[in-house]
Design an enzyme around this catalytic site. Structure first.
Site: not given
Length: 378
Positions: A268, A337
């Site tokens: 993460d 994106h």
């Protein structure tokens, strides 16, 4: 039946990376995987539906921040974090330890826990292992993290040794006070700074407690990349092969690939969303700063090789205009994106493992991205 289990599918013959599945109460996580960070019960500027469009299997939320606002009691009354934020896939909550140590200038560490001041209003607060469990039990995440201290880099040997021994004692207290082990898995966090013997000791101490999964903390805190990889190489062999392994706070493309090669299953980081807000995006040919003047009349996509919503519909020139004008939609497009880019890259990593070619994939990716020319993974 354990709340979370790991299913090993295949080990890459070329690299030693492993392909697997983590089974949770809210679905299956294909690994290796990247987890978008939703600190305050939201991934900044993204809706749950958009995260599902890009096939995010799991997201991370932050215990410390949700403790401060809106408060774990409110989230519990809402039916738990999944219902509160309308996300029906797995959620991991960190313990809040890193934020306590990184955001509060005034803090006092004791055996009982940490006294600190809120970064929002200066209120005096206290989090102990028991409190961290209480908060996370109320949030209802699928995966909870034990309360730990994340030592700074650099730190001297004795400080790190004392810190990890306290973290180990805190881990025992977390296990003892975890109220819902049938529905929420509690992971232990390996610490030890940049000292190989301390990393091994921490891993051995924690695995003796038989957590359902293990995180590696205290890396990506300013140390050189090669040092992070060395710490992974000395730590991972001491972690069980039949349980998930999670490298905390790592999200640059090179570190995700190198971490996967070294046996990590879960990652993460706020990196993709943070740099997106500054107008920086990851592309198949390296980092691109869309604010730059050369893109003012560039009507091509951010990345010609990308099929995400942003690249399919909008040009560099338009996105540059939005970012320069401080329009929120511009940040939404760059964020979408970047998250799509990393999630797609991890799908390619999993495919490469399945086909025993992850080292070849790494070499091709690094060459195009420019990582053999510099040490910047974003």
């Amino acid at each position: 039946m354990a709340a979370v289990t790991y299913e090993h599918i295949k080990t890459c013959k070329q690299s030693g990376a492993r392909l697997g599945r983590v089974h949770t109460p809210h679905g299956v996580i294909e690994t290796p995987t990247f987890m978008p960070v939703g600190t305050l019960a939201t991934v900044k500027t993204m809706s749950p539906e958009e995260l599902k469009q890009m096939d995010a299997h799991i997201i991370l939320s932050n215990t410390y921040h949700l403790f401060l606002r809106p408060g774990h009691d409110i989230v519990k009354r809402a039916g738990g974090l999944h219902k509160f934020m309308n996300w029906d896939r797995p959620i991991l909550t960190d313990s809040g330890g890193f934020q306590v140590f990184s955001l509060s200038d005034i803090r006092k560490i004791t055996e009982e826990g940490v006294h600190f001041r809120s970064h929002l209003n200066g209120d005096k607060l206290f989090i102990s292992p028991e409190k961290a469990m209480e908060i996370q039990n109320a949030l209802g995440s699928d995966i909870m993290m034990a309360f730990d201290e994340c030592p700074p880099y650099p730190a001297d040997y004795q400080y790190v040794k004392d810190s990890l021994e306290r973290t180990t004692r805190w881990a025992e207290r977390c296990l003892a006070s975890h109220a819902n082990p049938e529905k929420q898995a509690l992971f232990g966090i390996v610490q030890g700074g940049m000292y190989e013997d301390l990393r091994i000791k921490s891993a051995q101490d924690l695995t003796s407690m038989d957590f359902p999964g293990y995180a590696i903390g205290g890396l990506s805190v300013g140390e050189p990349k090669h040092m992070m990889y060395e710490m992974l190489e000395c730590t991972v062999p001491y972690l069980p092969t039949n349980k998930p392994r999670y490298l905390m706070g790592v999200g640059s493309p090179d570190a995700l690939i190198e971490g996967s090669i070294r046996g990590i299953d879960m990652f993460d980081c706020v990196l993709p969303t943070r740099i997106a807000r500054n107008g920086t995006v990851m592309t198949s040919n390296g980092r691109l700063v869309i604010r730059n003047a050369k893109y003012a009349e560039d009507f091509g996509p951010l990345d010609p090789e990308c099929s995400c919503y942003t690249c399919t519909n909008y040009s560099r020139a338009y996105i540059r205009h939005l970012i320069k004008a401080d329009e929120t939609f511009g940040i939404r497009l760059t964020t979408y994106h970047n998250l799509h880019f990393l999630l797609q890259m991890m799908r390619e990593v999993r495919q490469a493992i399945a086909e025993d070619r992850l080292l070849d994939y790494r070499d091709t990716f690094f060459t195009k991205y420019g990582l053999y020319d510099n040490d910047r993974g974003f």
